[in-house]
Design an enzyme around this catalytic site. Sequence first.
Site, mmCIF file in Angstrom:
data_model
loop_
_atom_site.group_PDB
_atom_site.id
_atom_site.type_symbol
_atom_site.label_atom_id
_atom_site.label_comp_id
_atom_site.label_asym_id
_atom_site.label_seq_id
_atom_site.Cartn_x
_atom_site.Cartn_y
_atom_site.Cartn_z
ATOM 1 N N GLU A 38 171.294 44.658 35.415
ATOM 2 C CA GLU A 38 171.546 44.357 34.002
ATOM 3 C C GLU A 38 171.370 42.873 33.703
ATOM 4 O O GLU A 38 170.822 42.506 32.680
ATOM 5 C CB GLU A 38 172.951 44.811 33.588
ATOM 6 C CG GLU A 38 173.146 46.311 33.565
ATOM 7 C CD GLU A 38 172.207 47.024 32.596
ATOM 8 O OE1 GLU A 38 171.762 46.400 31.620
ATOM 9 O OE2 GLU A 38 171.889 48.200 32.836
ATOM 10 N N GLN A 43 166.905 39.813 28.334
ATOM 11 C CA GLN A 43 165.774 38.987 27.848
ATOM 12 C C GLN A 43 164.549 39.049 28.761
ATOM 13 O O GLN A 43 163.758 38.122 28.835
ATOM 14 C CB GLN A 43 166.184 37.514 27.692
ATOM 15 C CG GLN A 43 167.100 37.274 26.538
ATOM 16 C CD GLN A 43 168.388 36.597 26.950
ATOM 17 O OE1 GLN A 43 168.752 36.600 28.118
ATOM 18 N NE2 GLN A 43 169.082 36.042 26.011
ATOM 19 N N THR A 44 164.422 40.138 29.522
ATOM 20 C CA THR A 44 163.298 40.267 30.461
ATOM 21 C C THR A 44 162.749 41.684 30.401
ATOM 22 O O THR A 44 163.519 42.638 30.331
ATOM 23 C CB THR A 44 163.801 39.984 31.906
ATOM 24 O OG1 THR A 44 164.348 38.671 31.938
ATOM 25 C CG2 THR A 44 162.685 40.081 32.917
ATOM 26 N N LEU A 81 161.951 33.527 36.044
ATOM 27 C CA LEU A 81 162.597 34.468 35.110
ATOM 28 C C LEU A 81 163.147 33.767 33.862
ATOM 29 O O LEU A 81 163.391 34.407 32.853
ATOM 30 C CB LEU A 81 163.759 35.188 35.804
ATOM 31 C CG LEU A 81 163.496 36.595 36.332
ATOM 32 C CD1 LEU A 81 164.789 37.196 36.861
ATOM 33 C CD2 LEU A 81 162.918 37.493 35.255
ATOM 34 N N GLY A 82 163.355 32.448 33.941
ATOM 35 C CA GLY A 82 163.891 31.715 32.788
ATOM 36 C C GLY A 82 165.380 31.964 32.586
ATOM 37 O O GLY A 82 166.000 32.733 33.334
ATOM 38 N N TYR A 83 165.944 31.310 31.578
ATOM 39 C CA TYR A 83 167.390 31.428 31.288
ATOM 40 C C TYR A 83 168.212 31.310 32.589
ATOM 41 O O TYR A 83 168.886 32.239 33.013
ATOM 42 C CB TYR A 83 167.724 32.747 30.591
ATOM 43 C CG TYR A 83 167.053 32.916 29.257
ATOM 44 C CD1 TYR A 83 167.590 32.339 28.111
ATOM 45 C CD2 TYR A 83 165.883 33.648 29.152
ATOM 46 C CE1 TYR A 83 166.953 32.475 26.886
ATOM 47 C CE2 TYR A 83 165.247 33.790 27.928
ATOM 48 C CZ TYR A 83 165.794 33.201 26.796
ATOM 49 O OH TYR A 83 165.173 33.354 25.603
ATOM 50 N N TYR A 121 178.239 44.036 26.466
ATOM 51 C CA TYR A 121 177.142 44.917 26.850
ATOM 52 C C TYR A 121 177.186 45.221 28.362
ATOM 53 O O TYR A 121 177.162 46.380 28.786
ATOM 54 C CB TYR A 121 175.775 44.291 26.475
ATOM 55 C CG TYR A 121 174.662 45.008 27.151
ATOM 56 C CD1 TYR A 121 174.208 46.227 26.653
ATOM 57 C CD2 TYR A 121 174.124 44.543 28.352
ATOM 58 C CE1 TYR A 121 173.232 46.946 27.320
ATOM 59 C CE2 TYR A 121 173.155 45.250 29.020
ATOM 60 C CZ TYR A 121 172.705 46.449 28.493
ATOM 61 O OH TYR A 121 171.764 47.160 29.168
ATOM 62 N N ASP A 139 172.629 47.384 22.940
ATOM 63 C CA ASP A 139 171.678 46.285 23.122
ATOM 64 C C ASP A 139 170.626 46.360 22.016
ATOM 65 O O ASP A 139 170.761 47.157 21.078
ATOM 66 C CB ASP A 139 171.040 46.332 24.523
ATOM 67 C CG ASP A 139 170.064 47.491 24.667
ATOM 68 O OD1 ASP A 139 170.059 48.400 23.798
ATOM 69 O OD2 ASP A 139 169.285 47.505 25.632
ATOM 70 N N CYS A 203 158.821 62.381 17.615
ATOM 71 C CA CYS A 203 160.219 61.966 17.823
ATOM 72 C C CYS A 203 161.209 63.120 17.609
ATOM 73 O O CYS A 203 161.074 63.895 16.651
ATOM 74 C CB CYS A 203 160.547 60.823 16.867
ATOM 75 S SG CYS A 203 162.286 60.371 16.852
HETATM 76 S S1 SF4 Z 1 161.439 58.920 13.509
HETATM 77 FE FE1 SF4 Z 1 160.464 57.035 14.143
HETATM 78 S S2 SF4 Z 1 161.787 55.412 13.378
HETATM 79 FE FE2 SF4 Z 1 162.955 57.310 13.305
HETATM 80 S S3 SF4 Z 1 164.074 57.334 15.258
HETATM 81 FE FE3 SF4 Z 1 162.168 58.469 15.551
HETATM 82 S S4 SF4 Z 1 160.740 56.954 16.376
HETATM 83 FE FE4 SF4 Z 1 162.444 55.837 15.453
#
Ligand code: SF4
Length: 346
Positions: A38, A43-44, A81-83, A121, A139, A203
């Site tokens: 973690e 940031q990586t 890696l920075g930071y 986090y 996050d 999705c």
């Molecule tokens: S529909 Fe698109 S914007 Fe909405 S949660 Fe799914 S990937 Fe994300």
Amino acid sequence: MGEDNRYFSAPLIEWYLISKRSLPWRDTRDPYLIWLSEVILQQTRVAQGLPYYEKFRTAYPSIKDLAVADEEEVLKLWQGLGYYSRARNLKKTAEIICKDYGGRFPETYKELLKLKGIGPYTAAAIASFAFKEKKAVVDGNVYRVLSRVFGIDEPINKSSGQKLFQELADSLIDSENPDLFNQAIMEFGATECTPKKPNCSGCIFNDRCVALATSKIGDLPVKLSKIKVRKRYLHYLMLLDQHRNTRFVKRPNDGIWAGLYEFPMIETSSSRELTVNEIEYFLGQSASVTLLSADPMVHKLSHRYLEVRVYRVEVEDLFEPVVSMDEIDQYPTSTLMERLLQQFKI
Ligand code: SF4
């Protein structure tokens, strides 16, 4: 499993079990290895962090190994890696856990939060992944997914917004599989609901996503405008005597490059070249000076814009600490210094 949040957590976990990437820290319940991964991944990107995780796990298989390690060696392993404050905090926290907790991580979110260097986090990640505590991680990926699915335009960098998202995530987390839920929502944000080109057509939430329905995907999550980036003008002197020795100096123990090594540096308030007189005055002796590139090197950090010029400076005498130019690769340095050495090392 909490019944009223199943509409969110069930498809998410199902998606995760089929689609997840295989990553080494996902096969362990060891809090030390989870914590290590973690901290490295903050940031990586995963692809960049992976080899570092393997290097650290090999060099320091247990938290005790890390606690007794030499700080310069830890910074050297971290190089690129920075930071760098992450590497220093990693070592400090390891020392505290060994000294005050007998080398064992506290097992609850609340106790983990008491440790210096472990924020909400990371505490939630360790508590849920290692000990299955029902505490949601929030996050950047989680902010993005939740703000879009639920159409929330509270700024994610304001404390009221952070509180709201944490409460929402805690209300959605799966009671029986908090670890899987946390992994799933972060993975979903990293690979499906991505910042620029989310995969909305495939999705699992596209029948209820408010951002999709209201064409607000590009506007969410909301982030208040950033702190102004500060410009700085740095001049590094690559000193050289007749034996190929140089000065490579350890920085003081504060600031972003604390404890790292660099060439002597002069800062100016505007963008310009140093004169030979200025350099000789700084060194207290005469010198033969060559500016190594007419165009300054630009190096960007999160809140800084650095314009860097490098000079080869030949001198008669060098003050301690003197280092052979052929051995400077052994010292921990910043990413800027690494770039500079790659481009200009004599
Ligand atoms: S529909 Fe698109 S914007 Fe909405 S949660 Fe799914 S990937 Fe994300």
